[in-house]
Design an enzyme around this catalytic site. Sequence first.
Site, short mmCIF file in Angstrom:
data_model
loop_
_atom_site.label_atom_id
_atom_site.label_comp_id
_atom_site.label_asym_id
_atom_site.label_seq_id
_atom_site.Cartn_x
_atom_site.Cartn_y
_atom_site.Cartn_z
N ASP A 1 0.87 -1.18 0.00
CA ASP A 1 0.00 0.00 0.00
C ASP A 1 0.91 1.23 0.00
O ASP A 1 2.05 1.12 -0.43
CB ASP A 1 -0.99 -0.03 1.18
N HIS B 1 1.87 1.93 -3.17
CA HIS B 1 0.95 2.86 -3.81
C HIS B 1 1.52 4.27 -3.85
O HIS B 1 0.80 5.23 -4.08
CB HIS B 1 -0.41 2.86 -3.08
#
Length: 404
Positions: A220, A243
């Site tokens: 993430d 991310h």
Amino acid sequence: MRILFSTALIVGRLFLARGAAPAPNTGDVSCIVTASSGDDGPAFVDAVQRCDSVTIPRETTLSIATRMNMTGLKDKNINLLGTIKFTSNMSYWINNGFPFEFQDQIAFWIVGGKNILINGGGTIDGSGQVWYDAFATNSALLRPILLTIYKATDVAIKNITMINSPEWFNFVNEGKNVVYDGINISALSTSKNLAKNTDGWDIYRSDNVSIMNSNINNGDDCVSLKPNSTNVIASDLYCNGSHGISVGSLGQYAGVYDIVENFTSTNVHMYNAQNGARIKAFAGPGVGSGIVKNISYSFFTEGNVNNPLIVDQCYMTNATECTAYPSNVYIQDVTFSNFKGTSSGKMKSVVASLACSPDDRCNNISVNDISLEPPSKDGSATYSCQNVNITGNAAYLFGNCKTT
Ligand SMILES: *[C@@H]1O[C@H](CO)[C@@H](O)[C@H](O)[C@H]1NC(C)=O
Ligand SMILES: *[C@@H]1O[C@H](CO)[C@@H](O)[C@H](O)[C@H]1NC(C)=O
Ligand SMILES: *[C@@H]1O[C@H](CO)[C@@H](O)[C@H](O)[C@H]1NC(C)=O
Ligand SMILES: *[C@@H]1O[C@H](CO)[C@@H](O)[C@H](O)[C@H]1NC(C)=O
Ligand SMILES: *[C@@H]1O[C@H](CO)[C@@H](O)[C@H](O)[C@H]1NC(C)=O
Ligand SMILES: *[C@@H]1O[C@H](CO)[C@@H](O)[C@H](O)[C@H]1NC(C)=O
Ligand SMILES: *[C@@H]1O[C@H](CO)[C@@H](O)[C@H](O)[C@H]1NC(C)=O
Ligand SMILES: *[C@@H]1O[C@H](CO)[C@@H](O)[C@H](O)[C@H]1NC(C)=O
Ligand SMILES: *[C@@H]1O[C@H](CO)[C@@H](O)[C@H](O)[C@H]1NC(C)=O
Ligand SMILES: *[C@@H]1O[C@H](CO)[C@@H](O)[C@H](O)[C@H]1NC(C)=O
Ligand SMILES: *[C@@H]1O[C@H](CO)[C@@H](O)[C@H](O)[C@H]1NC(C)=O
Ligand SMILES: *[C@@H]1O[C@H](CO)[C@@H](O)[C@H](O)[C@H]1NC(C)=O
């Protein structure tokens, strides 16, 4: 010097060579915590409360089966040479993890107070695999954050490896003057179930936080600045599979004002990622408000990244809705400079995208020295923008995009 005796602890003068490791907090009581065959949590918490300096020796693995509250500390040095490993007793942690209202999180371990150093080259292990597997069939599962710095001033976390957190690795909540230096993060699932939401860092209601010289391999955000993060630096990072370095999401909650101001992110290597440098703010009815101000992203080297450079001020909102209900999080004084590398081709030829809400809600956005390419199958690079006037020597790449 005072020597403290305890059945739970082996206590004595540390025999580390002087000057071998930074130890500014060395008071007169040093303790060594070794493993028992059961839960080492209470002995570790007790040692940290009673001793100025606490060492976990190299070959030691402390098994932590109960939540650790280490708030209200003063002048402490936790010298982690060995390993701190949280048990995989999910029912215990779900019911006993420290609850945080923000984004409905729970935590294994909270550390707070003043002047705290955690270092030593050791490892913090979250036993994440059971959580990754359980989350695959229960997306409502609460999973614990590995390390939470809570209500703390003057904290340094240096030279530590963190593996397999069930959720975020690091949460800085109401922290001031916090430094992370030389941290290696790895969330690696051994099954088909991904290590989801394993953010490297989330910063919230905190000021003056630096994250540097670190390697992050996760699933993430590499670093995320949540509401009220000010004077943050994220530099010299190698992020893989993440991310990206994210400001936001902001403006998620009605009636709440979110601030992100003075953020610098430089010398970042970003590979196999969803995003490189990203700013995102909610639009739509019933959302919150805020300001993103004085943000600098520079010297990004990227490879196989879906969105190497992205601003999205219509996050989770379609174009019609975003026009009717523009974001109330204003974005201003942002510079992106010296970006190079390749996108993944997920967005075809688009390598950079600046999408703002209407009505001049993005101001003074500058883009300089951009050299990003899509994979050769996707042709030459294109740039996308809406509702924004861009300055800087690479502004021309975005064509004639003007707010009208
Ligand atoms: C942690 O311990 C402190 C000091 O004992 C206490 O005041 C605080 O309420 C505890 N925090 C939590 C979340 O249990
Ligand atoms: C898990 O924790 C519960 C308490 O929440 C305890 O009753 C149980 O014995 C623990 N299981 C193991 C395997 O330690
Ligand atoms: C990190 O910790 C290891 C093991 O204690 C030590 O050998 C090394 O010098 C430390 N590195 C830094 C940069 O402090
Ligand atoms: C982190 O990884 C780097 C590169 O592999 C290594 O040099 C460094 O010693 C590692 N740090 C820790 C804390 O293990
Ligand atoms: C920010 O934090 C660093 C590291 O703790 C400290 O040296 C510095 O003085 C702080 N800056 C301000 C303005 O407080
Ligand atoms: C980097 O991430 C990719 C994809 O997420 C993964 O396949 C690869 O093993 C990772 N590389 C390292 C060095 O961990
Ligand atoms: C952020 O700080 C501002 C100004 O102090 C405050 O009004 C706002 O409520 C804070 N927002 C959050 C999410 O804490
Ligand atoms: C912008 O933020 C940087 C730190 O990221 C700071 O050094 C600089 O003074 C800030 N500029 C303004 C105009 O506030
Ligand atoms: C941002 O940096 C400037 C310049 O150092 C400073 O004046 C301002 O107070 C900072 N903003 C915040 C919210 O800390
Ligand atoms: C945009 O979003 C709104 C609210 O979710 C929805 O009612 C509308 O149908 C959507 N429009 C399009 C074109 O998808
Ligand atoms: C635009 O932003 C830059 C970088 O944050 C800042 O130095 C400059 O003063 C801003 N310009 C205006 C007109 O506000
Ligand atoms: C962008 O430029 C147009 C004219 O070129 C102007 O009308 C608009 O107000 C400008 N927007 C901003 C945010 O500066």
